[in-house]
Design a protein around this motif. Structure first.
Motif, PDB file in Angstrom:
ATOM      1  N   ASP A  46      14.304 -62.273 -27.442  1.00 33.13           N
ATOM      2  CA  ASP A  46      12.857 -62.103 -27.487  1.00 33.13           C
ATOM      3  C   ASP A  46      12.375 -62.581 -28.855  1.00 33.13           C
ATOM      4  O   ASP A  46      12.682 -61.959 -29.867  1.00 33.13           O
ATOM      5  CB  ASP A  46      12.509 -60.615 -27.291  1.00 33.13           C
ATOM      6  CG  ASP A  46      11.030 -60.349 -27.505  1.00 33.13           C
ATOM      7  OD1 ASP A  46      10.664 -59.161 -27.569  1.00 33.13           O
ATOM      8  OD2 ASP A  46      10.241 -61.315 -27.612  1.00 33.13           O
ATOM      9  N   PRO A  47      11.635 -63.685 -28.874  1.00 30.98           N
ATOM     10  CA  PRO A  47      11.237 -64.226 -30.176  1.00 30.98           C
ATOM     11  C   PRO A  47      10.323 -63.296 -30.961  1.00 30.98           C
ATOM     12  O   PRO A  47      10.182 -63.447 -32.175  1.00 30.98           O
ATOM     13  CB  PRO A  47      10.517 -65.532 -29.831  1.00 30.98           C
ATOM     14  CG  PRO A  47      10.140 -65.412 -28.398  1.00 30.98           C
ATOM     15  CD  PRO A  47      11.115 -64.478 -27.754  1.00 30.98           C
ATOM     16  N   ASN A  48       9.694 -62.354 -30.270  1.00 31.00           N
ATOM     17  CA  ASN A  48       8.781 -61.464 -30.968  1.00 31.00           C
ATOM     18  C   ASN A  48       9.362 -60.078 -31.205  1.00 31.00           C
ATOM     19  O   ASN A  48       8.630 -59.144 -31.485  1.00 31.00           O
ATOM     20  CB  ASN A  48       7.471 -61.337 -30.184  1.00 31.00           C
ATOM     21  CG  ASN A  48       6.714 -62.645 -30.163  1.00 31.00           C
ATOM     22  OD1 ASN A  48       6.660 -63.332 -31.177  1.00 31.00           O
ATOM     23  ND2 ASN A  48       6.173 -63.003 -29.016  1.00 31.00           N
ATOM     24  N   ASP A  49      10.648 -59.963 -31.064  1.00 33.21           N
ATOM     25  CA  ASP A  49      11.288 -58.671 -31.282  1.00 33.21           C
ATOM     26  C   ASP A  49      11.010 -58.191 -32.706  1.00 33.21           C
ATOM     27  O   ASP A  49      11.406 -58.843 -33.667  1.00 33.21           O
ATOM     28  CB  ASP A  49      12.808 -58.828 -31.062  1.00 33.21           C
ATOM     29  CG  ASP A  49      13.514 -57.494 -31.069  1.00 33.21           C
ATOM     30  OD1 ASP A  49      12.938 -56.491 -31.524  1.00 33.21           O
ATOM     31  OD2 ASP A  49      14.671 -57.468 -30.619  1.00 33.21           O
ATOM     32  N   PRO A  50      10.340 -57.052 -32.847  1.00 41.48           N
ATOM     33  CA  PRO A  50       9.958 -56.609 -34.190  1.00 41.48           C
ATOM     34  C   PRO A  50      11.157 -56.178 -35.029  1.00 41.48           C
ATOM     35  O   PRO A  50      11.083 -56.140 -36.247  1.00 41.48           O
ATOM     36  CB  PRO A  50       9.034 -55.417 -33.930  1.00 41.48           C
ATOM     37  CG  PRO A  50       9.383 -54.948 -32.566  1.00 41.48           C
ATOM     38  CD  PRO A  50       9.858 -56.136 -31.791  1.00 41.48           C
ATOM     39  N   TYR A  51      12.257 -55.845 -34.346  1.00 40.48           N
ATOM     40  CA  TYR A  51      13.393 -55.358 -35.105  1.00 40.48           C
ATOM     41  C   TYR A  51      14.212 -56.487 -35.717  1.00 40.48           C
ATOM     42  O   TYR A  51      14.943 -56.278 -36.660  1.00 40.48           O
ATOM     43  CB  TYR A  51      14.343 -54.551 -34.184  1.00 40.48           C
ATOM     44  CG  TYR A  51      13.786 -53.233 -33.719  1.00 40.48           C
ATOM     45  CD1 TYR A  51      14.509 -52.455 -32.824  1.00 40.48           C
ATOM     46  CD2 TYR A  51      12.561 -52.754 -34.159  1.00 40.48           C
ATOM     47  CE1 TYR A  51      14.028 -51.238 -32.380  1.00 40.48           C
ATOM     48  CE2 TYR A  51      12.071 -51.549 -33.719  1.00 40.48           C
ATOM     49  CZ  TYR A  51      12.814 -50.789 -32.830  1.00 40.48           C
ATOM     50  OH  TYR A  51      12.345 -49.581 -32.382  1.00 40.48           O
TER      51      TYR A  51
END
Lengths: 167, 666
Positions: free
Chosen positions: A32-37
């Protein structure tokens, strides 16, 4: 052919090159390119600069950190045809600062720099840091990236444009 | 004087003789008693004078600079008792101080024999400031203030009797000395501990909070440095002055210091408040002894207080020792060393040059690495290197048995005498040798012991700060974001944290210190990110065995190992072979993956096994999910390994997963 052996709870498999030729059927979860972790590369999904990127080494945190940030930010957001041409003042200030700390920002040759700091060259869409006439900006990351690099390398994204053999 | 009543006859001559003898004895006794009492009284007076002057000296001795300049006084051992008495309080800190000041004092003592104790330290102080570049600026400024004050006093009191000078000199010194608190009373970011995690956090904070003011407080006299080279690269250096320079060659051939940054990177603690763009200041030689969480402040061992806005505890730990050794008496303890810091490295290096036999107790990472490092030296010097541990093979708690056995054979090839399944029963000092008796009856005689039996996390502040300590893993208990309480984070060896993927754990590896330090720094500047990026670790045991690992690598878990069938070309090669070992994880930064040159020598076959574990990948499973991976002699594949663990999926066929690693390629 591969050989398998069991030693108690441990299983040992020996494989030849041919055994491993067929592509793997193992499934990996999609990233997931937007994974905040996730650890980020030099440029965040929002387009901002990630000053904490291991690829920068200690550039943004050292005594000349502020000057570096200003120069690099200016360059990053520069809309000029020759990107960064409107940032000469900031780069000059940064270079002045770096000259005051030769131990931290050794004055190396352009050529030597580019060879030894490939990761900063290709690190971002902005390959300018290498091109910019501020010799130290590229050598310094190399200098510093070694100290705390242990996690730098662990970062899969910094060189998104180059493959370190990972997805 | 008594005169026996000789009158009255009876006994005559005998009696007289008897009386005379008794009388003489009585007289002798009386004279002796009188002299003793008088002498005691004199000594008592002397002692009182010294004690009176001592509290002043001790107060003046608090600032580290003073300790450094006073310390030499101990070594100078002036003939006057006064010196010894007063220097006693500083004897302990003196032991830790670097040796440069000592020679400085010895030079100055001859010219000033009759002068009281403050003057030798005075010239020494001036000379000591050059030899101590690593300390922050307050040190030189304090020492320079001392000589001017001491000099006039010296002249004035040179005429005074020996005992008197102690008091006035000291008082003058106290007056002229700057107050001990030569550092900020408030630090927006306070980092307790000056190791890897702390430095990584400092860097992170500075990157994210422009102009941040970060204060690192460390017990050690050194600026932040990295530990792995102390048990690896530094031992392989060709440079004879490596114990001073502390520089090593990386895998890419470049040389660097173990210090993360040279002193010019840091600002001095006094400048912290005023520096325009903030900075990182390091306060060395200070220990935080008390933490007041309600008041957001800490207290140092010299009673000064520092308040903070955000605090990181990165106190690491102290090496454990075996109880049998601690109870074995001074002579054994003097010949036993623990290993963690720079001073330990220097000490062991010295021992290895003088001793004929060294025994390392412990079969884990540190023990095995030191054994290999010393083993390599043994080929040149004839030093006997023995390694003993309770497990059956090296890295017995990490590697599955077959690999542990294989590794042990390699370690033996490095020149180490391995004594496996060894439980130490007693240690004694006999015939100028240290004798280790094992429970099964074996006896090992050696000159020196290095105990590498684990690390005890430092949780001294738990009580005063009201922080939770984990009973399973030790260390401060923190959440997934590394937070212990509001405004307090913990990172590195001392942090028992919640790993979302792998569960609660405490990790004692270098890369984890970096990753967790960085994460703590991010969270201290408002990020609120959990521990997610899995840290890795590595080990090199000689030129043939090198591996990188990630996740939970516990030999008690079921494992699946996939190895490349050995061909003539597959010499087990580690990055070590290229140009000395390098910080393995660094290789991931360098885009250029230098493929080690394939040696033409065929793979050395293990004596009794037809399969050679040249290179491969080992999966550690927990409930059918891969929780740990070892990359055995395959490099630059850590990102794939990290991805597999992150996914946390159940894979039916691990051989298929192994294909992702391309173990047959370089």
């Amino acid at each position: 052919m591969s050989s398998v052996r069991e030693e108690g709870k441990d299983r040992i498999i020996f494989v030849t090159k041919e055994d491993h030729q067929a592509p793997s059927s193992a499934e990996l979860v999609e990233e997931d390119p937007n994974d905040p972790y996730e650890e980020r590369g030099l440029i965040l999904p929002s387009g901002e600069i990630n000053w904490n990127c291991p690829c920068l080494g200690g550039m943004a945190s050292g005594p000349c950190g502020t000057d570096f940030k200003e120069a690099f930010s200016c360059f990053h957001y520069s809309k000029e045809e020759v990107k960064g041409s409107d940032c000469l003042e900031q780069f000059r200030a940064m270079q002045e600062c770096m000259q005051r700390y030769p131990e931290l920002y050794p004055q190396e040759d352009e050529k030597e720099r580019q060879e030894s700091s490939p990761e900063t060259d290709q690190t971002t869409q902005d390959s300018a840091p290498a091109e910019m006439s501020t010799p130290n900006s590229t050598s310094a990351p190399v200098q510093d990236s070694n100290p705390t690099p242990p996690s730098a390398p662990a970062d899969p994204t910094p060189p998104p444009t180059e493959s370190l053999g990972e997805s | 004087m008594s005169t026996g009543a000789a009158g009255g006859g009876g006994g005559g001559g005998d009696n007289k003789l008897y009386v005379l003898l008794v009388g003489a004895a009585f007289l002798g006794g009386g004279v002796y008693a009188y002299q003793t009492v008088r002498g005691d009284k004199q000594r008592y007076q002397d002692r009182l004078t010294e004690i009176a002057s001592r509290p002043n000296k001790a107060a003046a001795g608090q600032p580290s600079a003073y300790i450094q300049s006073e310390a030499p006084a101990v070594e100078a051992t002036e003939t006057e008792e006064v010196h010894e008495q007063v220097s006693e309080p500083q004897a302990a800190p003196a032991a830790e101080e670097s040796s440069p000041p000592a020679p400085a004092v010895e030079e100055s003592s001859p010219p000033a024999p009759a002068v009281e104790e403050s003057s030798p330290p005075a010239p020494a102080a001036e000379e000591s400031s050059p030899p101590t570049p690593a300390t922050e600026e307050p040190a030189p400024s304090e020492t320079t203030e001392l000589p001017p004050a001491a000099e006039p006093v010296v002249e004035a009191s040179a005429e005074e009797p020996a005992e008197q000078p102690a008091a006035p000199v000291v008082e003058d010194a106290v007056d002229s000395a700057p107050s001990p608190a030569k550092f900020p009373s408030h630090a927006p970011y306070l980092l307790i501990g000056g190791g890897t995690a702390s430095f990584a956090a400092a860097r992170s904070i500075r990157a994210r909070d422009p102009g941040a003011r970060v204060l690192i407080v460390t017990e050690e006299p050194d600026l932040p440095y990295m530990r792995p080279p102390l048990s690896k690269e530094l031992w392989f250096s060709d440079d004879p002055s490596v114990t001073d320079t502390l520089r090593f060659k990386q895998w890419n051939g470049k040389e660097r210091s173990i210090y993360f940054q040279p002193p010019s990177f840091y600002i001095s603690p006094e400048e912290l408040d005023s520096a325009e763009n903030g900075g990182v200041a390091v306060l060395t030689g200070k220990k935080v002894v008390h933490m007041d969480v309600r008041g957001n402040k800490v207290q140092l061992n010299d009673d000064t207080e520092i308040s903070y806005d955000k605090c990181l505890i990165a106190t690491g730990g102290v090496p454990r020792n075996l109880q049998v050794i601690e109870r074995a008496g001074d002579e054994v303890m003097e010949r036993t060393s623990l290993f963690r810091k720079i001073e330990d490295f220097k000490a062991l290096d010295k021992v290895s040059r003088n001793a004929k036999s060294i025994t390392i107790i412990g079969g884990g990472f540190l023990g095995s690495e030191l054994a290999c490092a010393l083993g390599r030296r043994s080929t040149e010097s004839g030093l006997e290197v023995i390694q003993m541990f309770p497990e059956r093979g090296n890295m017995g708690k990490v590697l599955p048995e077959y690999l542990s056995n294989w590794t042990t054979e390699k370690v033996k090839r490095e020149g180490v005498k391995v004594v496996a399944e060894a439980l130490v029963k007693a240690v004694t000092y006999k015939d100028d040798k240290v004798e280790i008796q094992l429970k099964d009856g074996r006896v090992v005689k050696t000159d020196h012991i290095v105990a590498a039996v684990g690390l005890e996390p430092s949780v001294d502040l738990a009580k005063s700060a009201g922080l939770e300590v984990d009973s399973d893993f030790g260390g401060y208990r923190v959440n997934a974001e590394l937070q212990a309480r509001s405004n307090i984070w913990v990172a590195g060896d001392a942090a028992c944290f919640y790993d979302i993927r792998l569960g609660r754990r405490r990790v004692e590896h270098h890369d984890h210190a970096v990753v967790s330090g960085r994460l703590a720094g991010e969270n201290m500047t408002g990020a609120n990110k959990p521990y997610w990026h899995q840290s890795m670790f590595w080990s090199d045991l000689g030129p043939d065995v090198g591996y990188e690992a990630i996740g939970i690598v516990d030999s008690s878990l079921p494992t699946v190992g996939v190895f490349a069938k050995a061909t003539a070309k597959d010499t087990p090669k580690a990055a070590t072979e290229k140009s000395g070992t390098g910080i393995r994880s660094e290789s991931e930064t360098e885009a250029v993956a230098i493929s080690p040159v394939a040696s033409s020598t065929p793979a050395p076959t293990v004596e009794h096994h037809k399969d050679d574990y040249g290179k491969g990948v080992i999966f550690y499973l927990r409930d059918k999910v891969v929780v740990g991976i070892i990359l055995w002699n395959v490099f630059n594949r850590m990102p794939i390994a990290r991805k597999i663990i992150k996914d946390g999926e159940e894979h039916a066929d691990l051989n298929e997963v192994a294909k992702l690693f391309n173990i047959h390629e370089d």
